[in-house]
Design an enzyme around this catalytic site. Structure first.
Site, PDB file in Angstrom:
ATOM      1  N   TYR A   1     120.699  -7.989  53.029  1.00 30.09           N
ATOM      2  CA  TYR A   1     120.367  -9.098  53.927  1.00 30.09           C
ATOM      3  C   TYR A   1     120.900  -8.867  55.333  1.00 30.09           C
ATOM      4  CZ  TYR A   1     118.787 -11.756  49.895  1.00 30.09           C
ATOM      5  OH  TYR A   1     118.091 -12.172  48.790  1.00 30.09           O
TER       6      TYR A   1
ATOM      7  N   CYS B   1     125.290 -15.565  42.858  1.00 30.38           N
ATOM      8  CA  CYS B   1     124.276 -14.680  43.434  1.00 30.38           C
ATOM      9  C   CYS B   1     124.345 -13.352  42.703  1.00 30.38           C
ATOM     10  CB  CYS B   1     124.545 -14.493  44.927  1.00 30.38           C
ATOM     11  SG  CYS B   1     123.351 -13.432  45.783  1.00 30.38           S
TER      12      CYS B   1
ATOM     13  N   HIS C   1     124.565 -14.071  50.977  1.00 33.50           N
ATOM     14  CA  HIS C   1     123.553 -13.298  51.692  1.00 33.50           C
ATOM     15  C   HIS C   1     124.051 -12.826  53.057  1.00 33.50           C
ATOM     16  CE1 HIS C   1     119.891 -14.761  49.127  1.00 33.50           C
ATOM     17  NE2 HIS C   1     120.863 -14.214  48.425  1.00 33.50           N
TER      18      HIS C   1
END
Length: 421
Positions: A244, A164, A194
């Protein structure tokens, strides 16, 4: 060295190509294969990719194909960046959950579950074909939801690592604020994909001085602004949550916002059309500025670093990846997939030791890990009840009436992608 990108027709790909070209000494690619079933997009992206390599003097060969088996044959590493259902499916993920007053987002909540259900079976089929063709290849997953997809790959016995760009984005941002090189910034990054927090910012490596308190004092307002969270919250927490976390910490506020503006999917779809028009210009030989608004900042640099380390070509000694927990966070199962700093080499990632995690964050991690376990069961085995259980377990849903309604909508909107529906 041969590297294959599945989903190579993505408008993201020129960002990746630019990184491969700039960092060719770190990752000396001889052959790069872009695999995608969308022939027209692939031709446009492939053409620009070759021009970027040529402009920057990269000697590697770029091949485009819609034949997955041919594309992955002999590859040293396979990078997955696909989107099952395209932007049309994303548009649905971001809209129908709002009808129940729940966040509409493509990687978390009900929309994230829909994406997982569409994606996991496809990714596992790709991985099996990679294993048949080249069992020694590393699979690097950038396809969301990364945590669930990586867990599916690992449970099936594949050589896989999830990637990520959230951590590398923070690293670059904090380095700029501190006036140091990015390589000098080591993040105490902990959580799930996230769902992460920066609990320390160290200079020089894992044992370096933690300058997060000073960073928050001097730059907390700017950091909070980027996250769309109030500065006092960061001061009270003493950590930097990923953006997030706003879906959890400001859920109702986010839902109100999402109901009053165009979806991110609509914005990206319009941007992609413009990008493809730009890619069609035979004079274009660099990634356009518009691509920076598409998302995925520093994705190419993270991908190069990770691939180089896995293939024994160098790379940073420590990198943030998605990998099996195996006791790193004792409050989670060993087979949970966590996102933390790890030592990465040809044998794969080894998560670094993590200090005791504040219960405020550990509790949410444990809750979402339970959801991810149920989501993976639903993706692997199907069934309305499994979908319902996953939604009921998710902190962003939680109520049985919402879970019931969202289950029906999820199945209705994704029937063509669900073999069991």
């Amino acid at each position: 060295m041969k590297l294959t990108v599945v989903g190579g027709g993505s408008t993201y790909t020129p960002e990746l190509i630019d990184g491969f070209a700039r960092l060719r000494d770190t990752l000396p690619i001889e052959e790069l294969v872009l695999v995608d079933p969308a022939a027209e997009r692939l031709e446009l992206v492939g053409g620009l990719a070759r021009r970027i390599f040529a402009k920057q003097g990269h000697p590697g060969r770029i091949v485009t194909t819609d034949d997955l088996d041919k594309g992955v044959e002999g590859a040293d590493a396979v990078l997955l960046q696909l989107r099952v259902g395209g932007q049309a499916a994303r548009q649905q993920d971001e809209t129908w959950p709002l009808e129940c007053g729940c966040v509409g987002q493509e990687t978390t909540g009900a929309g994230g579950l829909a994406k997982a259900l569409r994606t996991v079976p496809v990714v596992l089929d790709i991985a099996e074909r990679v294993r048949r063709t080249n069992p020694n290849a590393w699979i690097i997953d950038f396809t969301n939801p990364v945590g669930i997809v990586t867990r599916a790959l690992l449970q099936a016995g594949h050589k896989a690592v999830g990637l990520c760009n959230v951590a590398i984005g923070f690293q670059r941002k904090f380095a700029g604020m501190l006036g140091v090189a990015p390589a000098d910034v080591h993040l105490d990054h902990v959580g799930l994909n996230h769902l992460t927090w920066e609990t320390g910012v160290r200079l020089g490596g894992p044992e370096g001085k933690d300058v997060l308190p000073e960073l928050l004092t001097a730059h907390g307002t700017d950091i909070a602004g980027d996250l769309h969270l109030p500065r006092p919250l960061l001061d009270r927490l003493g950590v930097v949550p990923s953006y997030y976390l706003r879906y959890y910490y400001a859920h109702d506020e986010v839902v109100r916002e999402l109901r009053t503006k165009p979806s991110r999917a609509a914005e990206v779809a319009a941007m992609e059309r413009e990008l493809l028009d730009l890619y069609a210009d035979p004079a274009l030989d660099e990634k356009p500025e518009l691509l920076a608004r598409r998302g995925g900042a520093f994705y190419s640099e993270a991908a190069v670093d990770l691939t180089a380390s896995l293939l024994g070509k160098g790379g940073s000694p420590y990198q943030v990846v998605n990998a099996y927990n195996r006791g790193t966070l004792p409050f989670l199962p060993d087979d949970a997939v966590i996102e933390v700093q790890a030592a990465v080499g040809p044998k794969g990632p080894t998560p670094l030791s993590v200090p005791s995690v504040d219960p405020l964050y550990a509790g949410l991690m444990a809750s979402v890990t339970t959801y991810e376990d149920l989501a993976l069961r639903a993706a692997l085995h199907g069934g309305r009840d499994r979908v319902f259980r996953a939604l009921l377990a998710h902190p962003l849903v939680g109520q049985y009436a919402y879970a019931d309604s969202l289950t029906d909508q999820l199945i209705a909107h994704n029937r063509e992608h669900l073999a069991w529906a």
